[in-house]
Design an enzyme around this catalytic site. Structure first.
Site, PDB file in Angstrom:
ATOM      1  CB  CYS A  83      20.016 -55.455  45.523  1.00  0.00           C
ATOM      2  SG  CYS A  83      19.743 -55.248  43.736  1.00  0.00           S
ATOM      3  CG  HIS A 194      24.620 -54.761  45.254  1.00  0.00           C
ATOM      4  ND1 HIS A 194      24.263 -55.914  45.470  1.00  0.00           N
ATOM      5  CD2 HIS A 194      23.960 -54.202  44.288  1.00  0.00           C
ATOM      6  CE1 HIS A 194      23.349 -56.298  44.593  1.00  0.00           C
ATOM      7  NE2 HIS A 194      23.226 -55.482  43.496  1.00  0.00           N
ATOM      8  CD  GLU A 196      26.522 -57.178  48.120  1.00  0.00           C
ATOM      9  OE1 GLU A 196      26.123 -57.611  46.896  1.00  0.00           O
ATOM     10  OE2 GLU A 196      26.122 -56.408  48.913  1.00  0.00           O
TER      11      GLU A 196
END
Length: 214
Positions: A83, A194, A196
């Site tokens: 990001c 992202h 994650e």
């Protein structure tokens, strides 16, 4: 035992990034969250996360001396930017009236604009928030292993990367316009989305990163 250092400079989803990495790491890989330059430079790989305004991120990066640490890392081992952690690797961002970044990847960070519209002319909300498909410009890159072309990843951003060399672009997406979302150059791999927060596709990419040998 191999070590992956998640760089803590006070700006980033440190907990979620580290937990996702731990989830995909094998028994011989240790994930640490640290601001200690010695620990970061002793690690086999590093991850540079980032959220929020780029002005604040760059201020903290410079205050903690992370800029020099990152330069040393990418000279000898892999770095994953996530990001805003991707955006700070470029030369300059339009955000906050203009911010000079680390200049490790030639390119700029641009604003989507207040009048962003889709192909049918409907106005699009900024920030771009939610799931979008990612087209693999370089499908043979090891970090795409096991990830389908146009797989969906999770985004939250108002600014996007535009790099100077197409050779660095590994993945692209569209939101009113086409933009670069995955960059690869030597020891650097960086993504706007992202991983994650991107369920199975994101975890696969993180697992690929842990196994990556540039």
């Amino acid at each position: 035992m191999k070590t992956v250092a998640v760089i803590d400079y006070g700006m980033g989803n440190l907990h979620s990034v580290s937990k996702a990495l731990e989830h995909v790491a094998d028994a011989n890989t240790r994930v640490i969250v640290t601001s200690d330059p010695e620990q970061i430079l002793a690690a086999d790989k590093a991850v540079l996360p980032g959220v929020g305004a780029i002005r604040d991120c760059m201020a903290e990066i410079l205050r903690h001396g992370v800029d020099e640490v990152v330069r040393e890392v990418v000279a000898t081992r892999p770095l994953l930017g996530i990001c805003v952690g991707m955006q700070v690797l470029l030369d300059h961002s339009e955000e906050n009236g203009g911010v000079e970044c680390l200049g490790l990847l030639p390119g700029d960070v641009k604003f989507f604009g207040k009048e962003l519209r889709d192909s049918e002319g409907s106005r699009l909300k900024v920030p771009h928030m939610g799931w979008s498909p990612v087209s693999q410009v370089e499908p043979s890159h090891p970090l795409w292993l096991g990830v389908d072309d146009n797989a969906r990843f999770y985004f939250v951003h108002s600014y996007y990367a535009h790099v100077a060399s197409e050779a660095m672009v590994v993945g692209r997406s569209e939101y009113g316009l086409g933009f670069d979302v995955a960059l690869g150059h030597e020891n650097i791999f960086a993504v706007q989305f992202h991983p994650e927060k991107s369920a199975a596709n994101g975890l696969q990419l993180l697992e690929n990163y842990l196994k990556w040998k540039p």
